[in-house]
Motif scaffolding. Structure first.
Motif, PDB file in Angstrom:
ATOM      1  N   ASP A 418       7.876   1.582  21.913  1.00 16.82           N
ATOM      2  CA  ASP A 418       8.449   1.205  20.632  1.00 16.82           C
ATOM      3  C   ASP A 418       9.487   0.111  20.898  1.00 16.82           C
ATOM      4  OD1 ASP A 418       8.965   2.913  17.686  1.00 16.82           O
ATOM      5  OD2 ASP A 418      10.237   1.220  18.254  1.00 16.82           O
ATOM      6  N   GLY A 419       9.143  -1.156  20.513  1.00 17.21           N
ATOM      7  CA  GLY A 419      10.048  -2.258  20.812  1.00 17.21           C
ATOM      8  C   GLY A 419       9.485  -3.569  20.331  1.00 17.21           C
ATOM      9  N   ALA A 420      10.150  -4.656  20.741  1.00 12.50           N
ATOM     10  CA  ALA A 420       9.728  -5.990  20.317  1.00 12.50           C
ATOM     11  C   ALA A 420      10.103  -6.982  21.411  1.00 12.50           C
ATOM     12  CB  ALA A 420      10.364  -6.378  18.988  1.00 12.50           C
ATOM     13  N   ALA A 421       9.388  -8.103  21.453  1.00 16.83           N
ATOM     14  CA  ALA A 421       9.665  -9.111  22.478  1.00 16.83           C
ATOM     15  C   ALA A 421       9.066 -10.436  22.057  1.00 16.83           C
ATOM     16  CB  ALA A 421       9.087  -8.679  23.823  1.00 16.83           C
ATOM     17  N   ILE A 422       9.622 -11.503  22.644  1.00 17.23           N
ATOM     18  CA  ILE A 422       9.070 -12.834  22.490  1.00 17.23           C
ATOM     19  C   ILE A 422       8.798 -13.369  23.891  1.00 17.23           C
ATOM     20  CG2 ILE A 422      11.363 -13.934  22.434  1.00 17.23           C
ATOM     21  CD1 ILE A 422      10.110 -15.963  20.441  1.00 17.23           C
ATOM     22  N   SER A 423       7.671 -14.076  24.056  1.00 12.88           N
ATOM     23  CA  SER A 423       7.286 -14.496  25.395  1.00 12.88           C
ATOM     24  C   SER A 423       6.532 -15.824  25.354  1.00 12.88           C
ATOM     25  CB  SER A 423       6.389 -13.440  26.056  1.00 12.88           C
ATOM     26  OG  SER A 423       5.196 -13.268  25.314  1.00 12.88           O
ATOM     27  N   VAL A 453      11.665 -12.109  26.721  1.00 14.08           N
ATOM     28  CA  VAL A 453      12.845 -11.285  26.583  1.00 14.08           C
ATOM     29  C   VAL A 453      12.616 -10.307  25.431  1.00 14.08           C
ATOM     30  CG1 VAL A 453      13.952 -12.938  25.019  1.00 14.08           C
ATOM     31  CG2 VAL A 453      15.367 -11.311  26.320  1.00 14.08           C
ATOM     32  N   THR A 454      13.112  -9.084  25.579  1.00 12.21           N
ATOM     33  CA  THR A 454      12.998  -8.111  24.498  1.00 12.21           C
ATOM     34  C   THR A 454      13.983  -8.466  23.395  1.00 12.21           C
ATOM     35  OG1 THR A 454      14.585  -6.641  25.568  1.00 12.21           O
ATOM     36  CG2 THR A 454      12.251  -6.290  26.052  1.00 12.21           C
ATOM     37  N   THR A 455      13.661  -8.085  22.157  1.00 15.32           N
ATOM     38  CA  THR A 455      14.513  -8.440  21.009  1.00 15.32           C
ATOM     39  C   THR A 455      15.001  -7.217  20.257  1.00 15.32           C
ATOM     40  OG1 THR A 455      12.561  -8.682  19.584  1.00 15.32           O
ATOM     41  CG2 THR A 455      13.341 -10.657  20.728  1.00 15.32           C
ATOM     42  N   VAL A 456      14.676  -6.022  20.702  1.00 13.26           N
ATOM     43  CA  VAL A 456      15.168  -4.787  20.101  1.00 13.26           C
ATOM     44  C   VAL A 456      16.043  -4.087  21.131  1.00 13.26           C
ATOM     45  CG1 VAL A 456      14.538  -2.510  19.227  1.00 13.26           C
ATOM     46  CG2 VAL A 456      13.211  -4.517  18.533  1.00 13.26           C
ATOM     47  N   GLY A 457      17.200  -3.619  20.690  1.00 10.91           N
ATOM     48  CA  GLY A 457      18.134  -3.004  21.621  1.00 10.91           C
ATOM     49  C   GLY A 457      18.761  -4.078  22.507  1.00 10.91           C
ATOM     50  N   GLU A 458      19.065  -3.704  23.719  1.00 13.66           N
ATOM     51  CA  GLU A 458      19.682  -4.644  24.638  1.00 13.66           C
ATOM     52  C   GLU A 458      18.657  -5.684  25.094  1.00 13.66           C
ATOM     53  OE1 GLU A 458      22.224  -4.542  28.844  1.00 13.66           O
ATOM     54  OE2 GLU A 458      21.435  -2.700  27.920  1.00 13.66           O
ATOM     55  N   ARG A 459      19.057  -6.948  25.046  1.00 17.76           N
ATOM     56  CA  ARG A 459      18.144  -8.028  25.435  1.00 17.76           C
ATOM     57  C   ARG A 459      17.880  -7.945  26.942  1.00 17.76           C
ATOM     58  NH1 ARG A 459      18.506  -7.995  20.537  1.00 17.76           N
ATOM     59  NH2 ARG A 459      18.667  -9.817  19.179  1.00 17.76           N
TER      60      ARG A 459
END
Length: 616
Positions: A418-423, A453-459
């Motif tokens: 469960d999360g998000a990221a841009i790559s 890099v992840t965009t949910v919670g701590e980067r």
């Protein structure tokens, strides 16, 4: 020069020579008379006697005596003349099958006043076999030092259809010459021709020496192109999608492949590509004749898989979306496990073959315990070529995971994806198979690397690597084959990084490790829950062999396979999940349809798997 007592077949001869050294051509009379039974008013009967059933049928069907059976007023002199001609006619017929020194006796049987029977008694003798073959070349193919020209010469010689030791027949001789000429003109030399051919037959020795000279003419290269039929789409689109370029060496197969590529592109319903064989060999003009596809296309499909159950799909394509040159392709897939909604925009290829592409996708994946809802946005550049694809793109992914498992902490969220990221990503796929979609040998390689890099919670930064390979190796002289498959994946990131599940790995199902359910190999979370992991390794060995070829030639194959795979959050924690099984493959024009039954050694259960088509 012919040897004494030998018969010759010179350039242009269509019939082999008889033992007297003269080439004769016999005309079949089967069309003039019903050979299945004597006419009501026939003057005589015909009987052919021979220990060889095929030769007996040949002479019975094609001897010239058949045409005279309806003439009831033949006198003795005329009958004797016809019997003499029949003997020569039978010898020539036997010569077409390689029997140049037969014993043929023609006699008349029957009591006076009754309808006589003409008996053709045949003893074929020893069949003529090939004692030597001499294939020579003239023109560019003989003088060029190009390795491709050398390979083409060797290919023509190696694939010669009437090798030493084989029985000579006129049909085999003609087919061998035709096959050699076809291999000459299909690549590099469309003006190729047979400049000389000779079959030197020794009737007494039952041996034949074959000679053939092939004149290639000049080497042909592709030159400027003209496109006919272009209206909705720019003319240069056909050239760019064909992958044919000025300066390429002429290759008939590549022209046919280019036609199929255009017809399958969605921009054209049909295409025909040809060259001008009388044009300048250094830059022969290329003509494209195309029939453009309609702007809109709607396709409805239904299907079934053991992983997802029944499936309904709807696809709409607009080749000039919103009045531009971009194509919009929208898809809606409805099934129990992975419903999907997606829209993709692609531009026309530029002069170097690169396209811009954008994608938006919504997907829901239900593995029976966890439901993953993912949203993807992508933009990038891609290029598709004959053997490989390349793709550079930026991508944003967001995944939310639900289920009856407790989710009380960020750590749990990270475990289930469960999360998000841009790559930023680069993907490459190479295909080197002998034919698609039904390869019998060859290999494919694919790799993808992404950093983001992840965009949910701590980067948190991360690196994602994935590779796959498929090799198809003929065994047992090519009668069967081994398919060797492997796939590896790794995500390097902090344990606290909340990566979306679409960046992580699970495996199991129809196209991965058979014997296990869809995406059921992953990280055990307790209470039968399986989450995605950061490392994956999959391998497979499959033996494919044709079966029931006498009854269904080229249609059915039997398979035996062993699959293995594992997923973990650390390399040292990877554990093998083995699956073994067997299946059948139905060979169809769109690829194989495979039905397998597999047993999972860890799941301790049998599963049925079905998959259609070949993809890599």
């Amino acid at each position: 020069m012919a040897l004494p007592g030998c018969a010759l077949l010179r350039p242009g001869d269509d019939a082999p020579a008889g033992a007297d050294g003269r080439a004769e051509t016999s005309q079949t009379a089967a069309s003039a008379t019903n050979t299945g039974g004597a006419p009501a008013a026939s003057a005589f009967d015909i009987r052919v006697e021979s220990a060889d059933e095929d030769l007996r049928a040949l002479v019975a069907r094609h001897n010239d005596l058949q045409r005279y059976r309806a003439i009831t007023d033949l006198d003795e002199t005329e009958m004797a003349r016809l019997m003499a001609l029949t003997e020569r006619d039978a010898r020539n017929l036997l010569g077409t099958e390689g029997y140049f020194n037969p014993t043929v006796r023609v006699r008349r049987e029957g009591a006076p006043g009754t309808r006589p029977t003409i008996v053709i008694d045949i003893e074929p003798g020893e069949p003529t076999t090939i004692s030597a073959v001499d294939i020579g070349f003239e023109g560019d193919i003989a003088t060029s030092g190009d390795p491709d020209a050398t390979a083409q010469r060797e290919g023509i010689v190696d694939n010669w259809g009437l090798a030493e030791g084989r029985r000579f027949t006129q049909d085999r001789w003609s087919d061998a010459k035709t096959g050699a000429l076809r291999r000459l003109v299909e690549r590099r030399y469309p003006r190729g021709r047979i400049s000389y051919s000779l079959a030197d037959v020794s009737a007494a020795q039952a041996r034949a020496k074959l000679g053939l000279r092939l004149d290639s003419g000049p080497l042909f290269r592709l030159g400027p192109a003209t496109v006919q039929g272009a209206q909705r789409y720019p003319p240069e689109l056909a050239e760019r999608l064909s992958w044919l370029k000025p300066g390429d060496v002429y290759d008939q197969k590549k022209l046919v492949d280019a036609q199929q590529r255009l017809a399958g592109s969605g921009y054209y319903d049909s295409a025909y590509i040809s060259i001008d064989p009388e044009g300048d060999p250094a830059a022969t003009p290329v003509s494209y004749t195309v029939t453009e596809a309609k702007r809109h296309r709607v396709q409805l499909g239904v299907g079934y898989s053991t992983d997802g159950g029944p499936r309904v799909s709807l696809e709409h394509r607009d080749n000039t979306a919103l009045g531009t040159t971009w194509r919009a392709t929208s898809k809606l897939h409805l099934d129990r496990k992975a419903p999907l909604l997606q829209t993709e925009l692609t531009s026309l290829p530029d002069a170097n073959g690169w396209r811009w592409a954008g994608l938006a996708r919504y997907m829901r994946q239900d593995d029976g315990e966890l439901v993953t809802t993912s949203k993807t946005l992508r933009v990038g550049r891609l290029k598709t070529e004959e053997h490989y694809d390349r793709n550079f793109y930026l991508q944003y992914d967001h995944a939310s995971v639900s289920g009856s498992a407790t989710r009380t902490s960020t750590a749990t969220d990270a475990l289930v994806g469960d999360g998000a990221a841009i790559s930023a990503n680069y993907a490459w796929t190479g295909r080197y198979f002998d034919s698609l979609p039904l390869p019998s040998r060859g290999y494919g390689l694919g790799g993808e690397i992404g950093a983001g890099v992840t965009t949910v919670g701590e980067r948190k930064p991360f690196l994602r690597l994935q590779g796959r390979a498929l090799g198809i190796v003929p065994v047992s002289g090519g009668a069967s084959r081994l398919a060797l498959r492997t796939e590896l994946g790794a995500v390097l990131a902090s344990d606290a990084a909340r990566l979306p599940s679409t960046y992580l790995f699970r495996t199991g199902g129809d196209t991965s490790v058979r014997g296990y359910g869809y995406r059921r190999i992953g990280i055990p979370l307790g209470d039968s829950f399986v989450g995605p992991g950061r490392y994956m390794a999959v391998g497979s060995v499959e033996w494919q062999r044709p079966i029931m070829q006498d009854r269904f030639p080229g249609l059915l194959e039997h398979t035996l396979f062993v699959d293995v795979g594992g997923v973990a959050n650390r390399v040292g924690d990877l554990r093998a999940h083995w699956g073994v099984g067997t299946g059948v493959r139905l060979i169809t024009p769109v690829g194989p349809m495979q039905l397998d039954i597999a047993y999972g050694l860890k799941s301790k259960a049998f599963r049925l798997h079905m998959n259609v088509g070949f993809t890599f």
